[in-house]
Structure formats: C-alpha cells, structure tokens
Design an enzyme around this catalytic site. Structure first.
Site, PDB file in Angstrom:
ATOM      1  N   THR A   1      -3.966  -6.809   2.387  1.00  0.00           N
ATOM      2  CA  THR A   1      -5.022  -7.205   1.263  1.00  0.00           C
ATOM      3  C   THR A   1      -5.399  -8.775   1.255  1.00  0.00           C
ATOM      4  OG1 THR A   1      -4.174  -5.541  -0.067  1.00  0.00           O
ATOM      5  CG2 THR A   1      -5.572  -7.263  -1.329  1.00  0.00           C
TER       6      THR A   1
ATOM      7  N   GLY B   1      -5.017   2.150  -3.637  1.00  0.00           N
ATOM      8  CA  GLY B   1      -3.850   1.538  -3.879  1.00  0.00           C
ATOM      9  C   GLY B   1      -3.958   0.543  -5.249  1.00  0.00           C
TER      10      GLY B   1
ATOM     11  N   ARG C   1      -5.978   8.535  -1.230  1.00  0.00           N
ATOM     12  CA  ARG C   1      -5.088   7.448  -1.739  1.00  0.00           C
ATOM     13  C   ARG C   1      -5.847   6.113  -2.146  1.00  0.00           C
ATOM     14  NH1 ARG C   1      -3.281   1.871  -0.400  1.00  0.00           N
ATOM     15  NH2 ARG C   1      -1.101   2.080  -1.174  1.00  0.00           N
TER      16      ARG C   1
ATOM     17  N   THR D   1      -0.612  -8.413  -3.064  1.00  0.00           N
ATOM     18  CA  THR D   1      -0.679  -7.535  -1.396  1.00  0.00           C
ATOM     19  C   THR D   1       0.759  -6.995  -1.271  1.00  0.00           C
ATOM     20  OG1 THR D   1      -1.273  -8.145   0.710  1.00  0.00           O
ATOM     21  CG2 THR D   1      -0.032  -9.890  -0.334  1.00  0.00           C
TER      22      THR D   1
END
Ligand code: GLY
Length: 325
Positions: A186, A216, A214, A237
């Site tokens: 990220t 996050g 999915r 992250t």
C-alpha cells in the site's frame, strides 16, 4: 525505546546518505512543521515530491495527497495501480481511500481497469451522497465521471509473478521486502498544509493472489486510513485483515488523542495486533505511519525493514521505522 537497528538510511536535505536512528524520543513533541508530507515505503520519496509541488505552492493537503497517490498509481512496476499483482483469477483489483480535515471521505474497492482509483475515491467523496463504492458500481461511476476504461492486461512483471504463483496456487502473504518493491502493498500518505489542515490517502492493488472479491483495509475508513484534524492522521500498510480486525487507524488516533506521540500510538496499534495472535504476527508485516496536527510524525511496524519518507521545508528524509521484531 531501543531498536536493534542502529543504522538507518536517511536522505537529508543537502546531505549525503547518512546513518540515523528513528526512536520514540526523536518523535516526541517539539516540532511544529508545516507544510509536511509523509508516506509509506521507500517509494514514498517520489510520492512526497509530487505532493510537495502542491504543498509548497500553498495548496491544500487534500490536493497534495491525491497528487502523491496519482504519482504512485502511474508507476507500472509497482504494487499499486494497474501494474500490481492480480488476484488468484488473474485480475487486478484496486482499493483506495481519501479523507480530508472535515471528516469528508471517499473510497472505492474491487475496482477494475481504472488507472487512478484515488481520484475516483475523491469523486465519491465530493460528488455523491456516499462514502464507499465497490466493484461494477464503482467502475460505472468512474466511467460516468470521465475516467477511461483501461485494457484488461497484466504488466509484464505481474504476468511473470502470476504464472509462477499458478504452479502452486498457494495463498500465503509474504512479509513485505522493501528491496522487492513488487512485494509490498500500500502507498499511504498524509499531509499537513500551510493552513494547518490534514488529509490522507491510500491506494493499493491489495494482497497478491488474494481470493476474488477480497478487499483489504486500505479503502476502509478507520482501518487503513483515518484523519481527525484536531488530533492527527494515520495510514496503514501490510496485511489488511489484521488492520481491519483491530480497527487500526482509528485506534492510533484515539491513542494520540489521549496524549501519545504519533510513534507511541503506532506502536500501541502494532502491539494490539501482536497480542491478537503472536504466532501469526511473526509471519506478517503491518506498519502504521502517523502525523499529528503540529507536524510531528512517527511510525511502527511488526517487522524490520519498513521505511517511510518525510518531506517538509526543514527535512527530506527516509527513515527505517522502529519495529516489534
Ligand atoms: N494493506 C493492503 C491490503 O491488505 O490490501
């Protein structure tokens, strides 16, 4: 606080690469620097430069974080944007979020074939009554807003990685390794502008070879990103599932509100993740970076070798974060 890593890579304005140590005491109080931008990973250097073009021209923190994220999404061999690794079905799906100093926020997730999810997230924030659009609806909204539908192809690097992954087809998040830029996930950045307002953004292609569908932590306000102008801003992250479980970014803000420095608060959030399952934590990376309303910054990671970058009028540095292990 003592870290085992005494020598850290630091780029300082006007100075050659030098060693430096990033510990809690270095981050406590004192600073009142604005404007300032901080961002995750070594890639944050270029991101900060892009954001700084806005901040140094007295632009807003919101414009700055969008510009920094767009810069990253333009890098093709990267974990962010359309050049990132795909899900297990070979499709790149993108998540992003953005938040300003007045609790305005926007997010997109499971977005395909759009080059700049961060800008779509901003459009969600500014042009809809909602804060979060996903999948086909997010894509439809993006197209209606004038974003182009890109070709549905993997970058050369992602194709290679995916073909290799297909040999075992085993999903196992690997600890992010900085030297392999492809392996971390990220880009998050936080800015404080000259007027004293904070904003944050994060953008990602998520965990490589994830299950289809999915999502996050990155597009989830309060998990991957949170901004509370009276207190500070935080971005995460690493393995998003752990950040979501523990309400990561809003937890860091609540610790800062109680008086912790950005780094102490980030450490507390990492401790919370480790306490949930210490064995699992040994096998993964999660990191937080945080910026308070006075421009003090800090970071903490589960594993070593997480860097974050800082740019202001007085410092331009890359620090290795302190870490749990
Ligand atoms: N932190 C990014 C993700 O888990 O997708």
């Amino acid at each position: 606080m003592t870290t085992r890593r005494t020598f850290l890579e630091v780029m300082a304005i006007g100075l050659p690469l030098m060693a430096c140590k990033n510990d809690v005491s270095a981050q406590k109080g004192g600073n009142t620097q604005k404007p300032i931008v901080i961002s995750t990973w070594k890639d944050g250097e270029g991101v900060n430069k892009a954001a700084w073009e806005v901040l140094s021209a007295q632009g807003s923190a919101l414009d700055a974080v969008e510009k920094g994220a767009v810069y990253m999404e333009d890098q093709i061999n990267c974990c962010v944007g359309l050049g990132g690794n795909p899900d297990r079905e070979g499709k790149v799906t993108l998540d992003a979020s953005i938040m300003d100093h007045q609790f305005n926020c926007g997010a997109v997730a499971f977005l395909e074939r759009i080059k700049h999810p961060i800008s779509v997230a901003r459009k969600v924030m500014e042009s809809t009554p909602h804060v979060f659009l996903v999948g086909a609806g997010a894509q439809q909204f993006a197209v209606e807003q004038g974003f182009s539908l890109e070709e549905d192809v993997l970058s050369e690097k992602a194709k290679e990685d995916y073909e290799e992954w297909l040999i075992t087809s085993e999903y196992k998040p690997v600890i992010n390794i900085e030297e392999n830029a492809y392996n971390h996930d990220t880009m998050g950045l936080l800015a404080l502008d000259a007027t004293g307002n904070l904003s944050g953004a994060c953008t990602t292609s998520g965990m490589a070879f994830k299950m289809r569908g999915r999502i996050g932590d990155s597009p989830i306000i309060g998990s991957g990103l949170y901004v509370e102008n009276e207190v500070g801003a935080v971005v995460a992250t690493g393995v998003g599932e752990e950040v979501i479980r523990t309400g990561g970014s809003s937890f860091v803000i609540s610790m800062m509100r109680q008086g912790m420095s950005p780094q102490e608060a980030c450490k507390k959030a990492i401790e919370r993740i480790v306490n949930v399952n210490a064995e699992r934590a040994k096998e993964m990376q999660v990191a937080f970076i945080a910026l308070d309303k006075n421009g003090n910054h800090g970071a903490f990671a589960i594993q070593k070798e997480f860097h974050y970058c800082i740019k202001s009028d007085v410092e331009e540095v890359m620090l290795e974060s302190a870490s749990w292990f």
